[in-house]
Design a protein around this motif. Structure first.
Motif, PDB file in Angstrom:
ATOM      1  N   ILE A   1       0.845  -1.198   0.000  1.00 45.58           N
ATOM      2  CA  ILE A   1       0.000   0.000   0.000  1.00 45.58           C
ATOM      3  C   ILE A   1       0.879   1.246   0.000  1.00 45.58           C
ATOM      4  CG2 ILE A   1      -1.654   1.332   1.365  1.00 45.58           C
ATOM      5  CD1 ILE A   1      -2.945  -1.283   2.195  1.00 45.58           C
ATOM      6  N   LYS A   2       1.968   1.193   0.740  1.00 45.75           N
ATOM      7  CA  LYS A   2       2.927   2.299   0.741  1.00 45.75           C
ATOM      8  C   LYS A   2       3.481   2.512  -0.673  1.00 45.75           C
ATOM      9  CE  LYS A   2       7.376   3.578   2.838  1.00 45.75           C
ATOM     10  NZ  LYS A   2       8.411   3.143   3.809  1.00 45.75           N
ATOM     11  N   GLN A   3       3.810   1.410  -1.366  1.00 39.34           N
ATOM     12  CA  GLN A   3       4.320   1.499  -2.739  1.00 39.34           C
ATOM     13  C   GLN A   3       3.260   2.080  -3.676  1.00 39.34           C
ATOM     14  OE1 GLN A   3       5.198  -2.308  -4.485  1.00 39.34           O
ATOM     15  NE2 GLN A   3       5.835  -1.458  -6.450  1.00 39.34           N
ATOM     16  N   TYR A   4       2.021   1.625  -3.503  1.00 41.84           N
ATOM     17  CA  TYR A   4       0.924   2.084  -4.365  1.00 41.84           C
ATOM     18  C   TYR A   4       0.657   3.576  -4.162  1.00 41.84           C
ATOM     19  CZ  TYR A   4      -3.817   2.584  -6.204  1.00 41.84           C
ATOM     20  OH  TYR A   4      -4.924   3.018  -6.887  1.00 41.84           O
ATOM     21  N   GLU A   5       0.611   4.030  -2.880  1.00 40.18           N
ATOM     22  CA  GLU A   5       0.360   5.443  -2.593  1.00 40.18           C
ATOM     23  C   GLU A   5       1.484   6.316  -3.139  1.00 40.18           C
ATOM     24  OE1 GLU A   5      -2.293   6.767  -1.427  1.00 40.18           O
ATOM     25  OE2 GLU A   5      -3.341   4.943  -0.846  1.00 40.18           O
ATOM     26  N   ALA A   6       2.730   5.844  -3.002  1.00 39.03           N
ATOM     27  CA  ALA A   6       3.869   6.617  -3.491  1.00 39.03           C
ATOM     28  C   ALA A   6       3.836   6.736  -5.014  1.00 39.03           C
ATOM     29  CB  ALA A   6       5.176   5.963  -3.039  1.00 39.03           C
TER      30      ALA A   6
ATOM     31  N   LEU B   1      -5.124   5.545  13.145  1.00 43.37           N
ATOM     32  CA  LEU B   1      -6.312   4.877  12.610  1.00 43.37           C
ATOM     33  C   LEU B   1      -5.947   3.789  11.606  1.00 43.37           C
ATOM     34  CD1 LEU B   1      -8.705   7.936  12.093  1.00 43.37           C
ATOM     35  CD2 LEU B   1      -8.681   6.292  13.983  1.00 43.37           C
ATOM     36  N   ILE B   2      -4.921   4.033  10.805  1.00 39.93           N
ATOM     37  CA  ILE B   2      -4.473   3.015   9.841  1.00 39.93           C
ATOM     38  C   ILE B   2      -3.884   1.819  10.573  1.00 39.93           C
ATOM     39  CG2 ILE B   2      -2.735   2.542   8.064  1.00 39.93           C
ATOM     40  CD1 ILE B   2      -3.316   5.413   7.010  1.00 39.93           C
ATOM     41  N   ASP B   3      -3.121   2.080  11.634  1.00 37.78           N
ATOM     42  CA  ASP B   3      -2.543   0.982  12.425  1.00 37.78           C
ATOM     43  C   ASP B   3      -3.630   0.096  13.026  1.00 37.78           C
ATOM     44  OD1 ASP B   3      -0.009   1.773  11.872  1.00 37.78           O
ATOM     45  OD2 ASP B   3       0.409   2.687  13.810  1.00 37.78           O
ATOM     46  N   ILE B   4      -4.650   0.715  13.651  1.00 34.27           N
ATOM     47  CA  ILE B   4      -5.683  -0.110  14.291  1.00 34.27           C
ATOM     48  C   ILE B   4      -6.590  -0.752  13.255  1.00 34.27           C
ATOM     49  CG2 ILE B   4      -5.655   1.292  16.381  1.00 34.27           C
ATOM     50  CD1 ILE B   4      -8.497   2.276  15.456  1.00 34.27           C
ATOM     51  N   GLY B   5      -6.736  -0.109  12.074  1.00 33.94           N
ATOM     52  CA  GLY B   5      -7.533  -0.708  11.007  1.00 33.94           C
ATOM     53  C   GLY B   5      -6.851  -1.918  10.424  1.00 33.94           C
ATOM     54  N   PHE B   6      -5.517  -1.888  10.419  1.00 36.16           N
ATOM     55  CA  PHE B   6      -4.748  -3.010   9.888  1.00 36.16           C
ATOM     56  C   PHE B   6      -4.747  -4.190  10.859  1.00 36.16           C
ATOM     57  CE2 PHE B   6      -0.579  -5.151   9.598  1.00 36.16           C
ATOM     58  CZ  PHE B   6      -0.728  -5.695   8.331  1.00 36.16           C
TER      59      PHE B   6
ATOM     60  N   ASP C   1      -9.259  -3.821  -0.288  1.00 39.81           N
ATOM     61  CA  ASP C   1     -10.221  -3.396   0.730  1.00 39.81           C
ATOM     62  C   ASP C   1      -9.573  -2.494   1.762  1.00 39.81           C
ATOM     63  OD1 ASP C   1     -12.285  -4.715  -0.442  1.00 39.81           O
ATOM     64  OD2 ASP C   1     -12.200  -6.476   0.857  1.00 39.81           O
ATOM     65  N   PHE C   2      -8.379  -2.897   2.200  1.00 42.60           N
ATOM     66  CA  PHE C   2      -7.694  -2.073   3.200  1.00 42.60           C
ATOM     67  C   PHE C   2      -7.199  -0.768   2.584  1.00 42.60           C
ATOM     68  CE2 PHE C   2      -3.981  -1.022   5.950  1.00 42.60           C
ATOM     69  CZ  PHE C   2      -4.713  -0.761   7.090  1.00 42.60           C
ATOM     70  N   GLU C   3      -6.818  -0.817   1.288  1.00 46.87           N
ATOM     71  CA  GLU C   3      -6.347   0.402   0.629  1.00 46.87           C
ATOM     72  C   GLU C   3      -7.463   1.427   0.508  1.00 46.87           C
ATOM     73  OE1 GLU C   3      -5.069   3.397  -1.970  1.00 46.87           O
ATOM     74  OE2 GLU C   3      -6.751   2.089  -2.421  1.00 46.87           O
ATOM     75  N   SER C   4      -8.701   0.962   0.279  1.00 44.79           N
ATOM     76  CA  SER C   4      -9.825   1.894   0.186  1.00 44.79           C
ATOM     77  C   SER C   4     -10.062   2.581   1.535  1.00 44.79           C
ATOM     78  CB  SER C   4     -11.090   1.168  -0.276  1.00 44.79           C
ATOM     79  OG  SER C   4     -11.520   0.233   0.698  1.00 44.79           O
ATOM     80  N   LYS C   5      -9.833   1.834   2.640  1.00 46.78           N
ATOM     81  CA  LYS C   5      -9.955   2.431   3.974  1.00 46.78           C
ATOM     82  C   LYS C   5      -8.853   3.474   4.182  1.00 46.78           C
ATOM     83  CE  LYS C   5     -11.218  -0.096   7.468  1.00 46.78           C
ATOM     84  NZ  LYS C   5     -11.263  -1.056   8.595  1.00 46.78           N
ATOM     85  N   VAL C   6      -7.650   3.168   3.711  1.00 39.50           N
ATOM     86  CA  VAL C   6      -6.530   4.111   3.812  1.00 39.50           C
ATOM     87  C   VAL C   6      -6.853   5.387   3.040  1.00 39.50           C
ATOM     88  CG1 VAL C   6      -4.134   4.519   3.099  1.00 39.50           C
ATOM     89  CG2 VAL C   6      -4.760   2.364   4.206  1.00 39.50           C
ATOM     90  N   GLN C   7      -7.400   5.235   1.822  1.00 37.96           N
ATOM     91  CA  GLN C   7      -7.756   6.392   1.008  1.00 37.96           C
ATOM     92  C   GLN C   7      -8.800   7.259   1.705  1.00 37.96           C
ATOM     93  OE1 GLN C   7      -6.817   7.810  -1.801  1.00 37.96           O
ATOM     94  NE2 GLN C   7      -5.153   6.376  -2.192  1.00 37.96           N
ATOM     95  N   GLN C   8      -9.767   6.599   2.354  1.00 40.58           N
ATOM     96  CA  GLN C   8     -10.805   7.337   3.075  1.00 40.58           C
ATOM     97  C   GLN C   8     -10.194   8.155   4.211  1.00 40.58           C
ATOM     98  OE1 GLN C   8     -13.467   4.958   5.395  1.00 40.58           O
ATOM     99  NE2 GLN C   8     -14.903   6.605   5.768  1.00 40.58           N
TER     100      GLN C   8
END
Length: 630
Positions: free
Chosen positions: A98-103, A165-170, A127-134
């Motif tokens: 996800i870090k690679q994708y966002e970068a 929030l990303i840490d606890i979502g993961f 699914d998790f990436e969509s939560k990160v985007q939100q």
């Protein structure tokens, strides 16, 4: 599942105890608000639970499968790394991709993006990436390659919140999320989103907040630290206030009863001979218990605001055709307003629209591009800014206050020494000799308020005054401002505070537009929702058919008319066009799923799919209208 148990925890700050012998339990799904006066130990207790501090006495047990996440008021980062590196710090394949994708998305590197998309598919990370985007989108975090060291205070808080929030979502299976004033530096839309997010995630939560609407929306239980003890209340903030008042009344009655008993027992003790029987020895032991209860003092000390206000004349502030911009960004566009005596105005808008700049222009601290600001001769500003205290090294509280004045005039005509005035602001003598840098965030805010009010201002400008203030102090500040005879201009994201105080709002809508809304914040939100619903209703109304030769023909009776030749032809053409558009959309969606597609092709295909969807909507609506004729 049982998360945490604490028995007999004790912690002091120097010679002053913060809390003594407190016990509590936290179970899965609990949502608890922790409240207390500033400096009583709220943040310290959270740090103890997070393993960043240790109690002096007592036992603490945390289930081995529970992860404790702490969001602190002063977040710590790796300053030499970027926002992206700080947020996606966990060494896990999904977090890494996800870090690679966002970068790659931000940099526009097509090859890197294609590789990231392939790996995302393989790991099922969408699914998790969509939560990160939100999370990143709602918290307005976009420039991920910026260095953390270059961020403002508000930006750092939002990045820290996103990281938490990303840490606890993961890893959300068994997480105790502890948050210390999470709504500071968030605008109202962000706060409302965070309320919804925390409720949706069903997290186990221990929260410190001054935002009463946020507290009621998220929490179901309140813990209060007071006089070294912890008190537990079920329900919302209003219920807590009622139950606390009843508890204090009961304690006062118990103390009064103990004092009556103490007077009787004291008389008995004085009459007793030195040699006592076993029975009298038992009564003597009981006497000391009664004495301890009788000498209790329930001190519900309140901040007292009794300052004198300078006389306010007829002319206050006139703003005439005021313009202000920074480059292409417009702050004010022809702002016109004449302030009246006793006005209470709230200033709202998203972060970065220029609210603080507006306050500076009114005070003549910043120059407008054009227009006039006429300030009355009798106006004395009291500016409670976000900047806070200018801390001076090795200066004590009493020295800092005396640097402004030795004595302070009061509303009743008297005056107080600096030390006496500090006591009114809940700085007892021993606290007055504390160094400024040792004060808590809330204590610094309280001291800042003191130094502003002693100037006898008649036009108060409060820029985020509720940040870091405890709830008891906020309640007294609200009461003071309700009776204040001067003008008050408030910038705040605390909706409860705004609702209680303001008569109308300046709404910064962006692009220099400022709306004068006649009502408080909650009324404004209701108006906005009504406006949004009306727009949706208008959008969903049937589209009026284009005027054709056949469509303009008016039927002479109520019977269903037959379609004309042109309408039959249009109907057939629509069926073919809809089928063709659906085929094209399916091909494009299939292309997007291919691993070999380039970044540019992804962008073009995505744009075309949006155009097709809009075109299909129009054609299908017309097809439905014509179908009623067949």
């Amino acid at each position: 599942m049982h998360y945490v148990s604490a028995e007999g925890l004790t912690k002091s700050f120097g010679a002053s105890p913060l809390f003594r012998n407190i016990s509590f339990h936290i179970n899965e799904g609990d949502k608890i608000a922790l409240i207390a006066r500033n400096g009583v130990g709220k943040s310290t207790l959270l740090r103890i639970l997070a393993g960043k501090d240790t109690p002096e006495e007592g036992k603490l047990w945390i289930h081995k499968d529970v992860t404790v996440a702490l969001f602190e008021q002063d977040p710590q980062f790796e300053e030499t790394k970027s926002v992206l590196e700080n947020i996606f710090h966990q060494a896990h394949p999904i977090m890494a991709v996800i870090k690679q994708y966002e970068a790659a998305t931000e940099s526009g590197d097509a090859e890197e993006l294609t590789d990231a998309i392939t790996r995302m598919d393989e790991l099922g990370a969408w699914d998790f990436e969509s939560k990160v985007q939100q999370i990143l989108g709602k918290l307005n975090i976009h420039h991920l390659h910026d260095m953390v060291s270059q961020l403002s205070g508000g930006q750092r808080k939002r990045v820290a919140l996103a990281k938490t929030l990303i840490d606890i979502g993961f890893d959300h299976k068994h997480t105790l999320l502890m948050m210390d004033e999470p709504t500071n530096h968030l605008d109202v839309e962000m706060i409302e989103w965070l309320e919804h997010y925390l409720n949706q995630e069903n997290v186990t939560l221990l929260l410190v907040t001054h935002d009463r609407y946020f507290l009621d929306a998220v929490c179901e239980e309140i813990w209060e630290l007071e006089r070294e003890n912890m008190y537990v209340y079920k329900g919302d903030y209003e219920n807590y206030m009622e139950k606390k008042a009843a508890r204090i009344e009961s304690e006062q009655a118990s103390i009064s009863k103990a004092r009556n008993e103490y007077r009787k027992e004291l008389e008995w003790m004085r009459k007793q001979p030195k040699a006592r029987t076993t029975k009298s020895k038992s009564r003597q032991d009981n006497f000391y218990e009664v004495e301890a209860r009788a000498k209790q003092r329930i001190e519900d000390a309140q901040l007292q605001l009794q300052v004198k206000m300078s006389r306010l004349g007829g002319k206050i502030i006139e703003a005439k055709k005021v313009y202000k911009s920074y480059g292409d960004k417009k702050i004010l566009k022809g702002f016109d307003y004449t302030f009246s005596k006793g006005e209470r105005i709230g200033v709202i808008g998203k972060n970065g629209v220029g609210k603080s700049t507006f306050l500076n222009i009114l005070q003549l601290l910043e120059q407008a591009d054009s227009g006039k600001i006429n300030v009355g001769d009798t106006v004395v500003f009291g500016n409670f800014s976000q900047q806070g205290l200018v801390i001076k090294d090795n200066m004590r509280v009493i020295e800092y206050v005396k640097s402004f004045a030795e004595n302070f005039p009061l509303a009743n005509g008297g005056s107080l020494s600096a030390a006496q005035f500090l006591e009114l602001f809940l700085f007892p003598p021993e606290k007055q000799y504390t160094y400024l840098q040792s004060l808590s965030g809330g204590e610094k805010k309280r001291l800042q308020l003191l130094t502003i009010l002693f100037r006898n201002p008649n036009f108060l400008i409060l820029d985020e005054p509720t940040n870091d203030l405890d709830l008891p102090t906020l309640a007294v500040l609200e009461s003071f401002l309700s009776d204040y005879q001067g003008c008050v201009l408030i910038v705040s994201h605390d909706r409860y505070f705004m609702d209680r105080l303001v008569d109308h709002l300046f709404v910064f809508e962006g692009d220099g537009e400022v709306r004068d809304f006649p009502g408080n914040y909650s009324q404004y939100r209701l108006w906005l929702k009504d406006k949004e619903q009306q727009a949706i209703a208008e959008k969903n109304m049937p589209v009026t058919a284009p005027k054709t030769e056949a469509a303009t023909t008016v039927a002479t009776d109520d019977k269903k008319r037959k379609p004309s030749f042109k309408e039959k032809r249009e109907f057939e053409d629509l069926e073919k066009a809809i089928a063709g558009l659906e085929t094209e959309r399916g091909q494009l969606e299939e292309k997007l799923g291919s691993p070999d597609v380039s970044y540019d092709e992804i962008a073009i295909a995505s744009k075309r799919i949006g155009e097709i969807t809009a075109e299909l909507g129009e054609k299908e609506m017309r097809w439905l209208e014509l179908s009623e004729l067949f």
